[in-house]
Write an enzyme that holds these catalytic residues in place. Structure first.
Site, PDB file in Angstrom:
ATOM      1  CE  LYS A 185      -3.666   2.375   2.481  1.00  0.00           C
ATOM      2  NZ  LYS A 185      -4.732   2.237   3.484  1.00  0.00           N
ATOM      3  CE  LYS A 188      -6.197   1.827  -0.663  1.00  0.00           C
ATOM      4  NZ  LYS A 188      -6.585   1.934   0.701  1.00  0.00           N
TER       5      LYS A 188
HETATM    6  C1  PBG Z   1      -7.686   3.319   5.492  1.00  0.00           C
HETATM    7  C2  PBG Z   1      -7.943   3.088   4.077  1.00  0.00           C
HETATM    8  C3  PBG Z   1      -7.749   3.999   3.028  1.00  0.00           C
HETATM    9  C4  PBG Z   1      -8.280   3.411   1.900  1.00  0.00           C
HETATM   10  C5  PBG Z   1      -8.743   2.137   2.254  1.00  0.00           C
HETATM   11  N1  PBG Z   1      -8.507   1.950   3.599  1.00  0.00           N
HETATM   12  C6  PBG Z   1      -7.247   5.394   3.018  1.00  0.00           C
HETATM   13  C7  PBG Z   1      -5.923   5.712   3.548  1.00  0.00           C
HETATM   14  O1  PBG Z   1      -5.071   4.860   3.752  1.00  0.00           O
HETATM   15  O2  PBG Z   1      -5.728   6.898   3.817  1.00  0.00           O
HETATM   16  C8  PBG Z   1      -8.336   4.070   0.551  1.00  0.00           C
HETATM   17  C9  PBG Z   1      -9.407   3.615  -0.347  1.00  0.00           C
HETATM   18  C10 PBG Z   1      -9.680   4.523  -1.491  1.00  0.00           C
HETATM   19  O3  PBG Z   1      -9.038   5.581  -1.682  1.00  0.00           O
HETATM   20  O4  PBG Z   1     -10.586   4.180  -2.250  1.00  0.00           O
HETATM   21  N2  PBG Z   1      -6.661   2.710   6.123  1.00  0.00           N
END
Ligand code: PBG
Length: 334
Positions: free
Chosen positions: A200, A254
């Site tokens: 991520k 992601k």
């Molecule tokens: C939170 C989380 C996020 C997303 C999924 N879980 C945001 C972040 O890490 O700030 C992002 C999902 C999206 O942008 O569609 N931990």
């Protein structure tokens, strides 16, 4: 590979007619590849997400119907994200540990309405903290890894007991997958899956999501001390290797579209189920461009989702999942 040469080889022969294009098609997108993220809210938080046209924060009472709709379209699973009012948030995200909190209630509602639909829940503290970080902070403002992992483990067990099928830690703390797997074993929950947000990145593409869960205005600083630098790729492979060793069943990359090289490497190097998340900013970007007439909305959505499959993703989280599934069914029956 055979050495091909023109004119013995004319590539266009296979593209000339529809029957041949169908027979030679290398990758097909199916509703069964898709996961629909759903926002769930209560009271004043219910309603549309301004930066994601077409996306709703669903009332808990509507969640069951939405789950049934998604399931009827052939989408095998949903990923639930809670939206809490600002007054329910605090510095340690304690609402995440409430057995009667929004997420446990949402899990139960979804399970009751749509048995057989996979329920994936995010394990992270950001929807619950008043500072918008995924973990708890030390006095100096840095995120405390091990203290956070302890809270995440409690959150995860709570959600597993509420009936979640898949725990998806999205926090990027070190060691959290191992802690979750150990706690699940201890609780004799051998069949609960872990879908780790293993690779991520610290991405600007999450902006609209943070609007949706109300953590954008709250967020102090950025997430670069735990999410990865977009410039890296070997780092992602190390993260995936660690999470698999710690007990992850599936791994996620992601964001999605700009990170398909990471999807490709993950699939090639590990051969495990790989998920890709076409995130909120990608959704917003596609919708904005389509609304301006830049391209055909349906075609661009199906094209991007198909490209995830080509890159090697087994499953794709997309805010377009249900709509794309409906189109795919239409094409199939045509
Ligand atoms: C939170 C989380 C996020 C997303 C999924 N879980 C945001 C972040 O890490 O700030 C992002 C999902 C999206 O942008 O569609 N931990």
């Amino acid at each position: 590979m055979v050495e091909e040469r023109f004119p013995a080889t004319r590539m266009r022969r296979s593209r000339m007619q529809d029957f041949a294009r169908q027979l030679t098609c290398e990758h097909r997108l199916s509703p069964a590849d898709l996961i629909q993220p759903l926002f769930v809210a209560e009271g004043a938080q219910i309603g549309p997400v301004a930066s994601m046209p077409g996306i709703q924060r669903h009332a808990l009472e509507q969640l069951g119907a939405e789950c049934r709709r998604v399931q009827a379209l052939g989408v095998p699973a949903v990923a639930l994200f809670p939206v809490l009012p600002p007054e329910a948030k605090d510095d340690s995200g304690s609402a995440a540990l409430d057995p009667d909190g929004l997420v446990p209630r949402a899990i139960r509602a979804a399970k009751e309405a749509a048995p057989g639909l996979g329920i994936i829940v995010d394990i992270a503290l950001d929807p619950f903290t008043d500072h918008g970080h995924d973990g708890v902070l030390r006095a100096d403002g840095s995120v405390d890894n091990d203290a956070t992992v302890e809270l995440l483990t409690k959150q995860a067990i709570l959600y597993a007991r509420a009936g979640a099928d898949v725990l998806a830690p999205s926090d990027m703390m070190d060691g959290r997958v191992g802690a979750l797997r150990t706690a699940l074993e201890r609780d004799r929950r051998f069949d609960v899956l872990i879908l780790s947000y293993a690779a991520k990145y610290a991405s600007a593409f999450y902006g609209p999501f943070r609007d949706a869960v109300g953590s954008r205005t709250a967020l102090i600083g950025d997430k670069r001390s735990y999410q990865m630098d977009p410039a890296g790729s070997d780092e992602a492979m190390r993260e995936i290797a660690l999470d698999l060793r710690e007990g992850a069943d599936w791994v996620m990359v992601k964001p999605g579209m700009p990170y398909l090289d990471i999807v490709r490497r993950a699939k090639a190097e590990f051969g495990v189920p790989v998920a890709a998340y076409q995130v909120s900013g990608e959704y917003a970007m596609l919708e904005a461009a389509a609304a301006q007439g830049a391209f055909d909305r349906r075609r661009i959505i199906l094209e991007t989702l198909t490209c995830f499959r080509r890159a090697g993703a087994d499953m794709i989280l997309s805010y377009h999942a249900a709509e794309a599934a409906a189109w795919l069914r239409e094409e199939h029956s045509a």
